[in-house]
Design an enzyme around this catalytic site. Structure first.
Site, short mmCIF file in Angstrom:
data_model
loop_
_atom_site.label_atom_id
_atom_site.label_comp_id
_atom_site.label_asym_id
_atom_site.label_seq_id
_atom_site.Cartn_x
_atom_site.Cartn_y
_atom_site.Cartn_z
N LYS A 30 -1.03 7.56 -23.46
CA LYS A 30 -0.53 7.85 -24.81
C LYS A 30 0.96 7.52 -24.84
O LYS A 30 1.34 6.38 -25.00
CB LYS A 30 -0.80 9.32 -25.17
N ASP A 52 0.69 20.16 -20.73
CA ASP A 52 -0.19 18.99 -20.82
C ASP A 52 0.50 18.10 -21.85
O ASP A 52 0.39 18.31 -23.05
CB ASP A 52 -1.59 19.43 -21.26
N TYR A 59 0.83 -1.21 0.00
CA TYR A 59 0.00 0.00 0.00
C TYR A 59 0.86 1.26 0.00
O TYR A 59 0.56 2.23 -0.68
CB TYR A 59 -0.94 0.01 1.21
N PHE A 107 -7.52 20.31 -24.43
CA PHE A 107 -8.30 19.09 -24.67
C PHE A 107 -9.61 19.18 -23.88
O PHE A 107 -9.68 19.87 -22.86
CB PHE A 107 -7.47 17.87 -24.26
N ASP A 108 -10.66 18.46 -24.33
CA ASP A 108 -12.01 18.58 -23.71
C ASP A 108 -12.03 18.38 -22.20
O ASP A 108 -12.64 19.16 -21.48
CB ASP A 108 -13.03 17.57 -24.22
N ALA A 134 0.73 14.74 -22.84
CA ALA A 134 0.34 13.36 -23.15
C ALA A 134 1.18 12.75 -24.28
O ALA A 134 1.53 11.59 -24.26
CB ALA A 134 -1.14 13.30 -23.50
N HIS A 171 -21.92 13.75 -27.11
CA HIS A 171 -21.39 12.82 -28.12
C HIS A 171 -21.26 11.39 -27.62
O HIS A 171 -21.31 10.45 -28.38
CB HIS A 171 -20.05 13.32 -28.68
N1 F0G Z 1 -4.75 15.91 -22.33
C1 F0G Z 1 -4.73 15.54 -23.61
C2 F0G Z 1 -3.96 16.34 -24.61
C3 F0G Z 1 -5.43 14.39 -24.01
O1 F0G Z 1 -5.41 14.01 -25.30
C4 F0G Z 1 -6.14 13.64 -23.05
C5 F0G Z 1 -6.92 12.45 -23.42
C6 F0G Z 1 -6.11 14.08 -21.71
C7 F0G Z 1 -5.41 15.22 -21.38
C8 F0G Z 1 -6.83 13.34 -20.61
O2 F0G Z 1 -6.15 12.19 -20.28
O3 F0G Z 1 -7.81 10.39 -20.82
O4 F0G Z 1 -5.80 9.93 -19.41
O5 F0G Z 1 -7.65 11.29 -18.52
N2 F0G Z 1 -7.23 12.18 -24.61
C9 F0G Z 1 -7.93 11.00 -25.09
C10 F0G Z 1 -8.27 11.11 -26.55
C11 F0G Z 1 -9.08 10.56 -24.27
O6 F0G Z 1 -9.01 10.25 -27.07
O7 F0G Z 1 -7.79 12.03 -27.23
P1 F0G Z 1 -6.89 10.87 -19.73
#
Ligand code: F0G
Length: 462
Positions: free
Chosen positions: A261, A218, A75, A127-128, A220, A454
């Site tokens: 990613k 950010d 843990y 990102f969304d 990824a 979506h």
């Molecule tokens: N930032 C970027 C640039 C991303 O592309 C994503 C996720 C996230 C943050 C969030 O990360 O999913 O690990 O919580 N992108 C995916 C996509 C979901 O399909 O483009 P996460």
């Protein structure tokens, strides 16, 4: 011919395979009807080639799987945590690090520490989920990417770059006390997986210094971004991928990373801070415990942290990156040759098809790229995702559908998962669709959820 000009062979061989099956046309029709014409609601067994996302869908190496077997599931104080901490220090140069269950977990821990109510978070393009977390923390996300990003045909090599003049004007206009922090997304996912140049990042750092604002990454797809910098940016060709990554991270105060990613894992994320950010790190540490879990696991099993530590090293290998980015580019070029309009230049993780232009007989109110995703699945069993009018949602005040300039279909390529033959299959699907393109009909909502529509919307043909 010499040492160059070889075809791009995968720098790995396949040791484990997962069978996939293509349903018959009538089975696909039934599956899609059950899913309310929304490919998001298909069962994965109903999909032949899945290009929904590159997130957590890649294949791990034998070395990563071996790492899974040496998971220390204590843990507290797991040895895999220390291995991951070492990887973060080696690769990014950051002394302070916290594991999280995925990227949005890191955002949820960090953003409320930086954001004050109604203040702005300018970035190249959020990102969304990142935008959602900025808003949930009371802030306002602003996209200030270069204008070329909105022109699908511009071949500008760094379409993820921040518009420096726009950033300065924005800060001057609002006043620096109205800005919480600056966030640079590398590569710029929502802008088509387009890279950010090192020169641009340096300029953003200068502005952050001038106005005393924190600057975060950010990150990824940090390694794909570094590969583009090496290949495209003047003066960078001689540097190693590792050196370019280091330089980027040196310019920021910290980062959030979705390791699904470029961490080459199926689950995981991290939050890390540069030298001098100890106080913020301590605050994040305190928030991590109730939100993600104790500081040495952050929502992950020990084995997940080990796989991530190993993946973060592997993803920097140049032979891997050349094939990875090359495979996506090859798919894009073949689609162009087949007469399909796409975003140029091709981004790092996906090809974005210009559904609105290709299906120009469908009015934007009838969601051309959604219609395309439906027909692509029916034709071939390939699943892709709309990044356009459905995703954009409705205007919060007027309730009208937002009509974004771009209405695209994202063909997202998982890492080390599909071969070029799979990609050729996708191209053939588009060729066959082309033959009946003008007969493809638009769609309307049969059920429209209030938020993030979506994911769970259902459609009917218009
Ligand atoms: N930032 C970027 C640039 C991303 O592309 C994503 C996720 C996230 C943050 C969030 O990360 O999913 O690990 O919580 N992108 C995916 C996509 C979901 O399909 O483009 P996460």
């Amino acid at each position: 011919m010499g040492e160059s000009n070889w075809p791009q062979a995968e720098p790995y061989r396949i040791k484990v395979v997962e069978p996939i099956r293509r349903l018959s046309r009538s089975e696909r029709e039934q599956a899609l009807d059950r899913a309310g014409l929304n490919p998001f609601l298909l069962k994965s067994d109903e999909v032949f080639i899945d290009l929904l996302t590159d997130s957590g869908t890649g294949a791990m190496s034998d070395n990563q799987w071996a790492g899974m077997m040496v998971g220390d599931e204590s843990y507290a104080g797991s040895r895999n945590y220390y291995n991951l901490e070492k990887a973060v220090r080696d690769i990014f140069g950051y002394p302070f690090f916290l594991p999280t269950h995925q990227g949005r977990g890191a955002e949820n821990v960090l953003f409320p520490l930086l954001i004050e109510k109604n203040k702005y978070v300018p970035g190249n393009m959020h990102f969304d989920t990142t935008k959602a977390h900025i808003e949930m923390a009371g802030g306002r996300g602003v996209n200030l990417v270069r204008q070329e990003a909105y022109d699908l045909n511009s071949e500008y090599p760094f379409k993820g770059d921040m518009d420096i003049e726009a950033l300065v004007n924005f800060i001057e206009e609002k006043g620096k006390e109205q800005i919480s922090f600056i966030l640079m997304t590398i590569t710029c996912n929502s802008g088509g997986g387009q890279p950010v140049s090192l020169g641009n990042m340096q300029k953003v750092r200068e502005i952050a210094n001038k106005y005393a604002l924190p600057l975060f990454l950010d990150a990824a797809r940090f390694s794909e971004n570094a590969y583009f910098v090496k290949k495209r940016e003047q003066g960078q060709a001689e540097k190693s991928i590792g050196e370019i990554i280091r330089e980027f991270f040196c310019l920021a105060d910290g980062c959030t990373i979705s390791a699904k990613k470029d961490g080459l894992v199926n689950i995981g994320g991290l939050l890390a801070f540069a030298e001098g950010q100890e106080e913020l790190f301590q605050q994040a540490r305190e928030r991590l415990v109730p939100l993600e879990g104790f500081v040495t696991y952050g929502g992950l099993a020990g084995r997940d942290m080990e796989a991530m530590a190993r993946g973060l090293y592997e993803v920097q290998e140049e032979a891997y990156l050349a094939q990875r980015v090359g495979q996506v580019e090859r798919l894009g070029k073949k689609l162009i040759a087949a007469g399909v309009p796409i975003q140029k230049p091709v981004g790092g993780h996906a090809v974005f098809v210009d559904g609105k232009t290709w299906l120009s007989h469908i009015p934007q109110e009838q969601f051309p790229s959604q219609a395309l995703s439906i027909e692509l699945y029916l034709e071939s069993g390939v699943r892709a995702v709309e990044v356009g009018t459905i995703l954009a949602g409705r205007h919060p005040e007027t309730g009208e559908n937002i009509m974004p300039d771009l209405d695209l279909l994202r063909l997202t390529v998982p890492r080390r998962t599909y071969t070029d033959n799979h990609m050729d299959f996708v191209v053939e699907a588009f060729r066959r669709l082309d033959a009946r393109r003008e007969k493809i009909k638009g769609v309307r909502f049969a059920y429209e959820p209030k938020i993030l529509r979506h994911f769970t919307a259902r459609f009917a043909r218009a």
